[in-house]
Write a protein that holds these residues in place. Structure first.
Motif: not given
Length: 153
Positions: A32-33, A35-36, A39-40, A48, A51-52
């Motif tokens: 999920a990290v 993928d985030t 996405e950014g 975004l 953020s990870v």
């Protein structure tokens, strides 16, 4: 009566041969990290992406050549600034291998990278993550750059 030692031996050998990975939701949490982050990247959103990412993280990539590999290292800040200021980017990965042991995780996956709708390159992405204050954060990204990408992806 003599089956127990044999069954225990088989069970022990299977446990030893199994890959080290999380048996809980850690693999999904780690992905999920990643993928985030993608996405950014795919929406040119540096906030975004960052953020990870853990403070002080590095991005290292290598371009294979006949002479010698061209190795480049950047801070994550430099890398994300370049991604949001450059063009229309799209990156995708598939078939990730995720390894988790305690607060350390690694994601290894083939990827493709497009610029303005055209294939730029592909290769292997490696994400290193640490669980910091209860959250997974990317601490380093390494990737290879291959311009001879297979058709079909």
């Amino acid at each position: 009566m003599h089956r127990w030692p044999a069954l225990l031996g088989i069970a022990a050998s299977l446990a030893i041969a199994a890959p080290v990975s999380a048996q809980d939701s850690s693999n999904a949490d780690v992905l999920a990290v990643v993928d985030t982050f993608f996405e950014g990247l795919n929406t040119a959103d540096a906030v975004l992406m960052n953020s990870v990412v853990a403070e002080g993280s590095l991005v290292t990539f290598v371009v294979e050549s006949d002479d010698r590999p061209d190795l480049r290292v950047r801070t994550m800040e430099q890398a994300t600034e370049g991604l949001v200021d450059g063009g229309n980017y799209y990156e995708e990965y598939w078939e990730p291998t995720v390894l988790v042991k305690g607060p350390i995780a690694v994601v290894w996956a083939p990827y493709l990278f497009d610029v303005d709708g055209k294939r730029s390159h592909c290769g292997i992405d490696v994400f290193n993550l640490l669980r910091l204050e209860g959250e997974w954060k990317i601490t380093a990204i390494q990737y290879s750059v291959d311009e001879g990408c297979p058709a079909g992806r």
